[in-house]
Design an enzyme around this catalytic site. Structure first.
Site, short mmCIF file in Angstrom:
data_model
loop_
_atom_site.label_atom_id
_atom_site.label_comp_id
_atom_site.label_asym_id
_atom_site.label_seq_id
_atom_site.Cartn_x
_atom_site.Cartn_y
_atom_site.Cartn_z
CG HIS A 97 -1.92 -1.04 1.32
ND1 HIS A 97 -2.06 -1.87 2.41
CD2 HIS A 97 -2.86 -1.43 0.43
CE1 HIS A 97 -3.05 -2.72 2.18
NE2 HIS A 97 -3.56 -2.48 1.00
NE ARG A 157 -2.79 -7.47 -4.42
CZ ARG A 157 -3.49 -8.11 -3.51
NH1 ARG A 157 -2.89 -8.55 -2.43
NH2 ARG A 157 -4.78 -8.32 -3.68
CB SER A 162 -4.36 -6.66 4.75
OG SER A 162 -4.00 -5.45 4.14
N1 COA Z 1 -0.19 -4.05 -2.14
C1 COA Z 1 -0.51 -4.91 -1.18
N2 COA Z 1 -1.75 -5.35 -0.96
C2 COA Z 1 -2.71 -4.88 -1.74
C3 COA Z 1 -2.45 -3.96 -2.76
C4 COA Z 1 -1.12 -3.55 -2.95
N3 COA Z 1 -0.78 -2.70 -3.91
N4 COA Z 1 -3.60 -3.68 -3.37
C5 COA Z 1 -4.55 -4.39 -2.76
N5 COA Z 1 -4.01 -5.13 -1.77
C6 COA Z 1 -4.70 -6.10 -0.94
C7 COA Z 1 -5.16 -5.61 0.40
O1 COA Z 1 -4.16 -5.80 1.38
C8 COA Z 1 -6.36 -6.48 0.66
O2 COA Z 1 -5.93 -7.72 1.18
P1 COA Z 1 -6.89 -8.66 2.03
O3 COA Z 1 -8.11 -8.95 1.20
O4 COA Z 1 -6.03 -9.82 2.26
O5 COA Z 1 -7.22 -7.90 3.30
C9 COA Z 1 -6.92 -6.75 -0.73
O6 COA Z 1 -5.87 -6.47 -1.62
C10 COA Z 1 -8.09 -5.90 -1.06
O7 COA Z 1 -7.77 -4.56 -0.80
P2 COA Z 1 -8.68 -3.61 0.07
O8 COA Z 1 -7.92 -2.45 0.49
O9 COA Z 1 -9.38 -4.35 1.15
O10 COA Z 1 -9.61 -3.13 -1.05
P3 COA Z 1 -10.95 -3.68 -1.50
O11 COA Z 1 -10.76 -3.94 -2.92
O12 COA Z 1 -11.54 -4.75 -0.66
O13 COA Z 1 -11.77 -2.34 -1.31
C11 COA Z 1 -12.96 -0.63 -0.24
C12 COA Z 1 -12.00 -1.79 -0.04
C13 COA Z 1 -13.36 -0.07 1.08
C14 COA Z 1 -12.29 0.44 -1.09
C15 COA Z 1 -14.18 -1.20 -1.03
O14 COA Z 1 -14.74 -2.29 -0.34
C16 COA Z 1 -15.24 -0.14 -1.24
O15 COA Z 1 -15.14 0.66 -2.15
N6 COA Z 1 -16.25 -0.12 -0.32
C17 COA Z 1 -17.32 0.89 -0.32
C18 COA Z 1 -18.55 0.39 -1.10
C19 COA Z 1 -18.30 0.58 -2.55
O16 COA Z 1 -18.21 1.67 -3.05
N7 COA Z 1 -18.17 -0.57 -3.25
C20 COA Z 1 -17.80 -0.59 -4.63
C21 COA Z 1 -18.98 -0.45 -5.52
S1 COA Z 1 -18.44 -0.44 -7.21
#
Ligand code: COA
Length: 163
Positions: free
Chosen positions: A22, A95, A133
């Site tokens: 991140h 990734r 994570s």
């Molecule tokens: N390096 C390391 N890890 C990374 C990474 C990077 N460059 N990019 C992503 N990751 C990993 C994260 O560590 C996480 O790992 P985990 O699942 O093991 O915990 C995983 O990728 C997902 O990343 P995260 O930060 O949890 O993003 P997400 O894709 O789950 O999105 C929100 C989180 C809050 C942004 C998303 O759920 C969201 O937008 N929520 C609000 C509701 C919404 O608008 N939904 C979308 C409608 S289109």
């Protein structure tokens, strides 16, 4: 979309915990965009082990050297939060091909929600492609060494959580 002095980008995530992966995306996005908001959002299917305040504190700590980065949190849709913050760009780190398919769908949906919102994908640095994570949490829960995956501040906090 042309970049101006005011262009604000939003990098949203769960950050449970924030990792070197991140941080690498944050540092690179902060070089591209005049203002970068790093924000903790909530995902329906995730139960975080760190509170939102703890994650914000960690993000503030690891981003303290980046003058144009601010840390926020929000509930609800990421696209709506971006609009309210005046952010015209969503930054996403990718990734691998699984991330890519997921992000493509998300970018399309977010643009349907807010027409002028662009998603910019930053490919993860090869050194960080294996980090997630949940991997950090899993390793820590079994006493594994996470020093190559997260900054020292994060390592301390997450280790405390499991002891
Ligand atoms: N390096 C390391 N890890 C990374 C990474 C990077 N460059 N990019 C992503 N990751 C990993 C994260 O560590 C996480 O790992 P985990 O699942 O093991 O915990 C995983 O990728 C997902 O990343 P995260 O930060 O949890 O993003 P997400 O894709 O789950 O999105 C929100 C989180 C809050 C942004 C998303 O759920 C969201 O937008 N929520 C609000 C509701 C919404 O608008 N939904 C979308 C409608 S289109």
């Amino acid at each position: 979309m042309a970049l101006t002095k005011e262009t604000t980008a939003l990098y949203a995530g769960s950050f449970d915990p924030p990792t070197y992966g991140h941080l690498n995306i944050i540092e690179r996005a902060a070089k591209i965009f005049p203002k970068l908001i790093v924000a903790i959002g909530s995902s329906a299917d995730k139960k975080p082990i760190l509170t939102c305040e703890e994650r914000m504190e960690l993000l503030r700590g690891i981003c303290s050297g980046l003058q144009n980065v601010s840390i926020e949190s929000y509930n609800g849709l990421t696209a709506n939060f971006a609009m309210h913050q005046g952010a015209s760009v969503l930054v996403r780190g990718v990734r691998n091909s699984n991330d890519w398919s997921y992000e493509l769908a998300g970018a399309t949906m977010n643009q349907k929600l807010v027409e002028d919102l662009e998603t910019i994908i930053i490919p993860a640095n090869q050194s960080y492609c294996h980090i997630s994570s949940s991997l950090v949490r899993e390793l820590t829960s079994h006493g594994g060494d996470i020093s190559s995956l997260v900054p020292p501040l994060v390592r301390q906090k997450i280790t405390d959580k499991f002891t």
